[in-house]
Design an enzyme around this catalytic site. Structure first.
Site, short mmCIF file in Angstrom:
data_model
loop_
_atom_site.label_atom_id
_atom_site.label_comp_id
_atom_site.label_asym_id
_atom_site.label_seq_id
_atom_site.Cartn_x
_atom_site.Cartn_y
_atom_site.Cartn_z
N ASP A 1 0.85 -1.19 0.00
CA ASP A 1 0.00 0.00 0.00
C ASP A 1 0.88 1.24 0.00
OD1 ASP A 1 -2.50 1.25 -0.07
OD2 ASP A 1 -2.49 1.56 2.10
N GLU B 1 -9.33 4.12 -2.00
CA GLU B 1 -8.13 3.92 -2.80
C GLU B 1 -8.51 3.20 -4.10
OE1 GLU B 1 -4.67 2.33 -0.88
OE2 GLU B 1 -5.22 3.15 1.10
N GLU C 1 -10.45 3.71 3.85
CA GLU C 1 -9.57 4.52 3.01
C GLU C 1 -9.99 4.30 1.57
OE1 GLU C 1 -5.43 3.78 3.99
OE2 GLU C 1 -5.53 5.25 5.62
N THR D 1 -8.77 -5.89 3.73
CA THR D 1 -8.74 -4.93 2.63
C THR D 1 -9.76 -5.43 1.62
OG1 THR D 1 -6.38 -4.55 2.98
CG2 THR D 1 -7.29 -3.85 0.86
N ARG E 1 -7.70 3.37 13.35
CA ARG E 1 -6.86 4.54 13.61
C ARG E 1 -6.24 4.53 15.01
NH1 ARG E 1 -5.75 5.79 8.60
NH2 ARG E 1 -7.60 6.36 7.39
N GLU F 1 -9.84 12.29 7.99
CA GLU F 1 -9.72 13.65 7.45
C GLU F 1 -11.07 14.37 7.43
OE1 GLU F 1 -7.62 11.44 4.19
OE2 GLU F 1 -6.98 13.49 3.74
N ASP G 1 -8.98 0.27 2.00
CA ASP G 1 -7.94 -0.15 2.96
C ASP G 1 -8.44 0.18 4.37
OD1 ASP G 1 -5.47 -0.91 4.02
OD2 ASP G 1 -4.64 1.10 3.78
N LYS H 1 -3.97 -2.29 9.88
CA LYS H 1 -4.30 -2.43 8.47
C LYS H 1 -4.45 -3.89 8.05
CE LYS H 1 -3.28 1.99 7.37
NZ LYS H 1 -4.12 2.91 6.59
N HIS I 1 -3.72 13.98 1.14
CA HIS I 1 -3.93 13.06 2.26
C HIS I 1 -2.73 13.10 3.21
CE1 HIS I 1 -5.05 9.50 4.52
NE2 HIS I 1 -3.88 8.94 4.23
N GLN J 1 -3.47 2.06 15.09
CA GLN J 1 -2.39 2.60 14.25
C GLN J 1 -1.56 3.64 15.01
OE1 GLN J 1 -3.89 4.15 10.54
NE2 GLN J 1 -1.89 4.73 9.77
MN MN Z 1 -4.00 2.87 2.78
#
Ligand code: MN
Length: 429
Positions: free
Chosen positions: A137, A212, A210, A268, A248, A374, A244, A264, A144, A251
């Site tokens: 990834d 993506e 996420e 996915t 948080r 975000e 993804d 993560k 971002h 993380q």
């Molecule tokens: Mn990602």
């Protein structure tokens, strides 16, 4: 890319009528590949989406209507087809385009063959299209990276000095890549709460998506055989939407110094249809200007971005879906070619079917951010989902990504990439 490629001509129509509507994701110009079962007890096989139908390529192959180097489509993955390389990808695509074109009678006028070759998407089960040996990834959206840097570190120095020189990435987990529609269980893990000295073991409290895209390596490179940036795109088989999923709070505690791990690795989700680079070619556009100019091994001439509209919708259990973000793949600072060139410049080999995630795709303004982190400023400003709000994803929520390229009167689409969150496993004690 050949501008005269007849398979992408905007005027092309199919005898499959549902493919000719302005909002279908799967017109004859697209022809994305997937793996499906026509019914629950049938064997998996390769298909191509057209309108609201699937073309069963295993049938076409057995009927002698496709010429391939060896049998490729009575298979549970696209890997054997991908391994054949670009000449075969293109000859099969050209043949399918001809067979499905409004003016070609072969299948159009053969009711028995048509009944065998077309499977309604509504009655089929889509499977993971590719056997994925490795998943990487990236982190290639400047917006971002800037937003996350501002939230977690320092708004004045949001972008770390390496970011403008390196397509930053990490090696993810291929084992937990699942196809759209697969439920995702909320992970448990270590969370460090601000007022406590030691972490707690808890269900994730800040579960995020996420937005993506991902690309699949079709033509691999050997060890110590770096892929040149100019050559990189020709090795890419196609693209999918990719969520993804990210924990948080896990993380934030675990990521120093080696990057994300359990935050993560639990799941996915990818969309089932792989849209080929030939189908995307008409939507090629210029990437953002890169300053400073990248080092020589990361340089390529011409446009290497793609104009792909992207959306995220969140649907609470029993409720209506609300679109919470709209963005575009063309905002990405680093291109797919640069990602693959950088990934292999050390001598790292790739394998057929390796999946490379773009990184969260955020645009320049608030409504174009590709993650709740975000959109909500790390949970501080919840988003409105019509009658309710969300700081992060709750149990029972369904998150759906969608994306398409807008042509003149048609769309080359990716379909959907969706997943619903199940409650975490109970914690003993
Ligand atoms: Mn990602």
């Amino acid at each position: 890319m050949n501008p005269d490629d007849p398979t992408v001509a905007p005027s092309l129509k199919s005898w499959v009528e549902s493919a000719n509507t302005a909002d279908s994701h799967f017109p004859i110009q697209n022809l994305p590949y997937g793996v499906f079962k026509p019914s629950a007890d049938a064997a998996a096989r390769v298909g191509v989406a057209i309108g609201d139908q699937i073309v069963d390529l295993s049938y076409l192959e057995q009927a002698g209507l496709l010429r391939t180097p060896r049998p490729l489509f009575s298979a549970s993955s696209l890997n054997a087809f991908m391994a054949c390389g670009r000449d075969t990808w293109r000859s099969v695509r050209a043949r399918l385009s001809t067979l499905l074109a409004a003016g070609t009678a072969t299948l159009r006028d053969d009711a028995a063959a048509r009944a065998r070759v077309l499977v309604p998407q509504a009655s089929a089960t889509m499977l993971l299209p590719v056997e994925i040996p490795g998943y990487t990834d990236f982190y290639s959206s400047k917006e971002h990276a800037t937003n996350v840097g501002a939230l977690f570190r320092d708004p004045k120095n949001a972008l770390l000095p390496n970011w403008l020189e390196i397509p930053i990435g990490y090696n993810g987990r291929a084992s937990s890549v699942v196809v759209s529609g697969t439920p995702v269980r909320r992970p448990n893990g270590q969370i460090k709460l601000p007022n406590q000295e030691r972490p707690v073991f808890s269900p994730c409290l800040k579960l995020d998506f996420e937005l993506e895209t991902g690309f699949f390596v079709g033509v691999p490179n050997g060890m110590a055989e770096p892929v040149a940036c100019a050559d990189a795109e020709s090795r890419i088989f196609g693209m999918v939407l990719l969520n993804d999923w990210s924990a948080r709070d896990l993380q934030a505690w675990e990521y120093v110094p080696l990057g994300p791990f359990n935050a993560k690795g639990f799941a996915t989700t990818i969309s089932p249809w792989v849209v080929t680079m030939d189908a995307l070619a008409p939507f090629r556009t210029r990437q953002p200007r890169q300053d400073p100019e990248p080092l020589a091994y990361l340089r390529h001439d011409g446009p290497h971005a793609f104009d792909i509209h992207l959306e995220v919708a969140l649907r609470p259990q029993g409720g209506e879906a609300a679109t919470i973000a709209r963005t575009n793949f063309k905002y990405m600072y680093w291109t797919m070619a640069q990602q693959l060139a950088h990934h292999t410049v050390s001598g790292c080999n790739t394998r057929v079917g390796d999946l490379m995630g773009s990184g969260t795709i955020s645009g320049p303004d608030q409504g174009s951010y590709g993650s709740l982190l975000e959109l909500t400023a790390n949970g501080k400003q919840p988003v409105d989902i019509g009658g309710a709000t969300r700081a992060f994803i709750e149990d029972g929520d369904e998150v759906t990504l969608t994306g398409w390229c807008q042509g003149q009167g048609y769309r080359v689409g990716f379909g959907q990439c969706t997943g619903t969150i199940l409650p975490a496993l109970p914690i003993a004690g």
